[in-house]
Design an enzyme around this catalytic site. Structure first.
Site, mmCIF file in Angstrom:
data_model
loop_
_atom_site.group_PDB
_atom_site.id
_atom_site.type_symbol
_atom_site.label_atom_id
_atom_site.label_comp_id
_atom_site.label_asym_id
_atom_site.label_seq_id
_atom_site.Cartn_x
_atom_site.Cartn_y
_atom_site.Cartn_z
ATOM 1 N N HIS A 20 50.057 32.627 32.863
ATOM 2 C CA HIS A 20 48.945 32.834 33.813
ATOM 3 C C HIS A 20 48.622 34.322 33.948
ATOM 4 C CE1 HIS A 20 47.278 31.630 38.064
ATOM 5 N NE2 HIS A 20 46.655 32.714 37.610
ATOM 6 N N LEU A 78 42.562 38.489 31.824
ATOM 7 C CA LEU A 78 42.273 39.592 30.892
ATOM 8 C C LEU A 78 40.840 40.099 31.045
ATOM 9 C CD1 LEU A 78 44.200 38.415 27.701
ATOM 10 C CD2 LEU A 78 44.941 40.003 29.482
ATOM 11 N N ASN A 83 38.392 32.544 34.291
ATOM 12 C CA ASN A 83 37.395 33.029 35.272
ATOM 13 C C ASN A 83 36.797 34.366 34.828
ATOM 14 O OD1 ASN A 83 39.815 34.406 35.852
ATOM 15 N ND2 ASN A 83 39.435 34.498 38.047
ATOM 16 N N ASP A 103 41.123 28.516 38.061
ATOM 17 C CA ASP A 103 41.881 29.488 38.858
ATOM 18 C C ASP A 103 40.993 30.552 39.500
ATOM 19 O OD1 ASP A 103 44.493 30.533 39.764
ATOM 20 O OD2 ASP A 103 43.833 32.291 38.642
ATOM 21 N N HIS A 118 44.865 25.853 41.171
ATOM 22 C CA HIS A 118 44.976 26.883 42.210
ATOM 23 C C HIS A 118 44.820 26.102 43.523
ATOM 24 C CE1 HIS A 118 43.432 30.835 44.045
ATOM 25 N NE2 HIS A 118 43.116 29.925 44.954
ATOM 26 N N HIS A 151 50.903 29.550 40.869
ATOM 27 C CA HIS A 151 51.396 30.482 41.901
ATOM 28 C C HIS A 151 51.815 29.828 43.235
ATOM 29 C CE1 HIS A 151 47.121 30.130 42.764
ATOM 30 N NE2 HIS A 151 46.759 31.059 41.898
ATOM 31 N N ASN A 199 45.881 36.412 46.307
ATOM 32 C CA ASN A 199 45.658 35.013 46.677
ATOM 33 C C ASN A 199 46.424 34.082 45.729
ATOM 34 O OD1 ASN A 199 44.658 32.749 47.866
ATOM 35 N ND2 ASN A 199 42.695 32.805 46.794
ATOM 36 N N ASP A 223 50.386 36.013 36.998
ATOM 37 C CA ASP A 223 49.075 36.093 37.668
ATOM 38 C C ASP A 223 48.575 37.550 37.659
ATOM 39 O OD1 ASP A 223 46.744 35.388 38.897
ATOM 40 O OD2 ASP A 223 47.612 35.001 40.861
ATOM 41 N N PHE A 263 41.054 40.172 45.697
ATOM 42 C CA PHE A 263 42.416 39.634 45.690
ATOM 43 C C PHE A 263 43.040 39.899 44.312
ATOM 44 C CE2 PHE A 263 40.465 36.777 48.881
ATOM 45 C CZ PHE A 263 41.458 36.749 49.863
HETATM 46 O O1 DOR Z 1 44.794 37.163 43.711
HETATM 47 C C1 DOR Z 1 44.202 36.515 42.864
HETATM 48 N N1 DOR Z 1 43.411 37.098 41.953
HETATM 49 N N2 DOR Z 1 44.335 35.190 42.881
HETATM 50 C C2 DOR Z 1 43.608 34.383 42.079
HETATM 51 O O2 DOR Z 1 43.788 33.201 42.134
HETATM 52 C C3 DOR Z 1 42.579 34.964 41.191
HETATM 53 C C4 DOR Z 1 42.905 36.359 40.853
HETATM 54 C C5 DOR Z 1 41.756 37.089 40.201
HETATM 55 O O3 DOR Z 1 41.099 36.532 39.325
HETATM 56 O O4 DOR Z 1 41.561 38.271 40.537
#
Ligand code: DOR
Length: 446
Positions: free
Chosen positions: A64, A67, A98, A156, A183, A236, A282, A309, A327
């Protein structure tokens, strides 16, 4: 290609139950020989990596990470992210979809694979979207994503909010034998949340995110996995309650696997005091009680793997009002050092830590992408060499990752990756390591 003898290291490979001092020979990108004691090395044309006092294990695998390419190259690219991962000891990383556009069609999966081969330092395996555009409304063409090489499916950053859609996704997961990596977050309970709900959110006057926001969706997902026979992988995990739900589901034989991050295993909500946006993530950092339950769950195999993550962001994304900050934490380059604190305090054994970073994630990926997470003879020579006792100070400015967003900046960590070998090639080496060059080759080339 150079042959390399890794000499005198402490070899730990849980896939084969190896935990002893020995030598490893790499020839033409493949592990060709493993010897202990005074066994004779089968050839002499190699360079030597002196590994006395170091741990030698399969290359780390991360299920997880983010990039950011395509679309958010100011935060990270496949080139910078994979190099940062190599510095952190990873030889295989699985990237979340994402991006912009999202990885919700065959072409986008092919784009990641082609860019990874061209620009990447290590193996990059893409994760496809569950829903088109990750918008939670209509399923992505999961069968096409799977045949293009997606190792699983995730929206996610967001949950799959609609239970009927999640049910359908899990039916496909069953047919394709690939996980839905969810997620877990009830969006109505989360709404506007910034940090863990509790005394600190009250004190800082920030909207809290209750544990229940995660646990409701974990419970729903395992119920749907039971109904459909699909495979849900809980991303996570951050709360003690989630560990309990996953435990009970596993006892019932429901197909559920789970991951936990280095930060949720080692840090608590106190890190956000002073409105430290680099600790905004998050799911949020929780309490010591949650941390203890996560460590216990990892030791009891309720949680299968450690996944980073890794979520790089620009400084502008973080140097702002707490409510507006993105986040996420940049994790690749601190993962081992922070996790080693659990080994040094005897809450996790070295062997368990390594298996949660190597053969356990390999089991989840399966063998479609080669024999991963093992030092078995004939496997690709993906190897991490680390010094468990080396003390160093985190300086985010020296990160290879574009994301300097770490709450560990300035912290002293004990334990460091000294070298990473991917398919027999040294993709990262600490400046303290000096190889003993291949004399035979020099003679032959003269
Ligand atoms: O803290 C996070 N950042 N949690 C996530 O689930 C997504 C990630 C992000 O893509 O920045």
């Amino acid at each position: 290609m150079n042959n390399l003898l890794i000499q005198g290291g402490h070899i730990i490979d849980q896939s084969q139950g190896i935990d002893e001092t020995g030598d490893l020979l790499i020839t033409d990108g493949t592990l060709s020989w493993l010897g202990q004691g005074k066994t004779t090395i089968p050839r002499s044309d190699y360079s030597i990596f002196p590994a006395k006092g170091l741990i030698v294990c399969p290359g780390f695998i991360d299920l997880h990470c983010h990039l950011r390419q395509p679309g958010f190259e100011e935060k990270e690219t496949i080139a910078t992210g994979s190099l940062a991962a190599a510095k952190g000891g990873f030889t295989t990383i699985c990237c979340m979809p994402n991006t912009s556009p999202t990885l919700d069609n065959k072409d986008s999966i092919n784009y990641i694979k082609a860019t990874a081969i061209q620009d990447g330092a290590i193996r990059v395996l893409p994760i496809g979207c569950v829903t088109k555009g990750s918008n939670g409304k209509e399923l992505a063409p999961m069968d096409k994503l799977a045949s293009a090489g997606a190792i699983g499916f995730s929206d996610d950053g967001n949950p799959v909010p609609n239970s009927q859609l999640m049910r359908q996704a899990l039916l496909h997961s069953h047919t394709l034998n690939l996980p839905i990596i969810d997620h877990c977050e009830d969006t109505s309970l989360f709404l506007g949340g910034q940090i863990n709900e509790g005394s600190i959110s009250l004190k800082l006057n920030l909207k809290g995110i209750p544990n229940t926001a995660e646990e409701i969706i974990v419970a729903r997902d395992v119920a749907l996995a039971e109904l459909t026979g699909g495979w849900v992988h809980i991303a996570h995990v951050s709360t003690a309650g989630s560990v309990d739900i996953i435990h009970r589901a596993k006892e019932k034989g429901i197909r559920v696997t789970a991951e936990v991050t280095p930060h949720h295993l080692t840090l608590t909500e106190e890190k956000v005091i002073g409105y430290n946006t680099n600790a905004k993530v998050n799911p949020p950092l929780r309490t010591q009680k949650d941390v203890e339950a996560l460590i216990k769950g990892l030791n009891a195999d309720i949680i299968d793997v450690i996944a980073t993550d890794h979520a790089p962001h620009t400084t502008a994304n973080k140097m702002c009002d707490f409510n507006k900050a993105a986040f996420g934490i940049s994790v690749f380059e601190t993962a081992l050092g922070s996790l080693m604190s659990l080994v040094h305090t005897k809450r996790l054994s070295m062997a368990t830590l390594i298996s949660k970073l190597t053969c356990e994630p390999a089991r989840i990926i399966g063998d479609k992408h080669g024999k991963l997470g093992t030092l078995a003879i004939g496997a690709p020579a993906d190897i991490t060499i680390l010094d468990p006792n080396y003390e160093w100070t985190v300086d985010a400015n020296t990160f290879i990752s574009k994301g300097k967003n770490t709450p560990l900046d300035g912290s002293i960590l004990k334990g460091k990756v000294m070298a990473t070998i991917y398919q027999g090639k040294l993709v990262y080496k600490d400046s303290q390591i000096n190889l003993i060059e291949n004399n035979m080759e020099k003679v032959n080339n003269e």
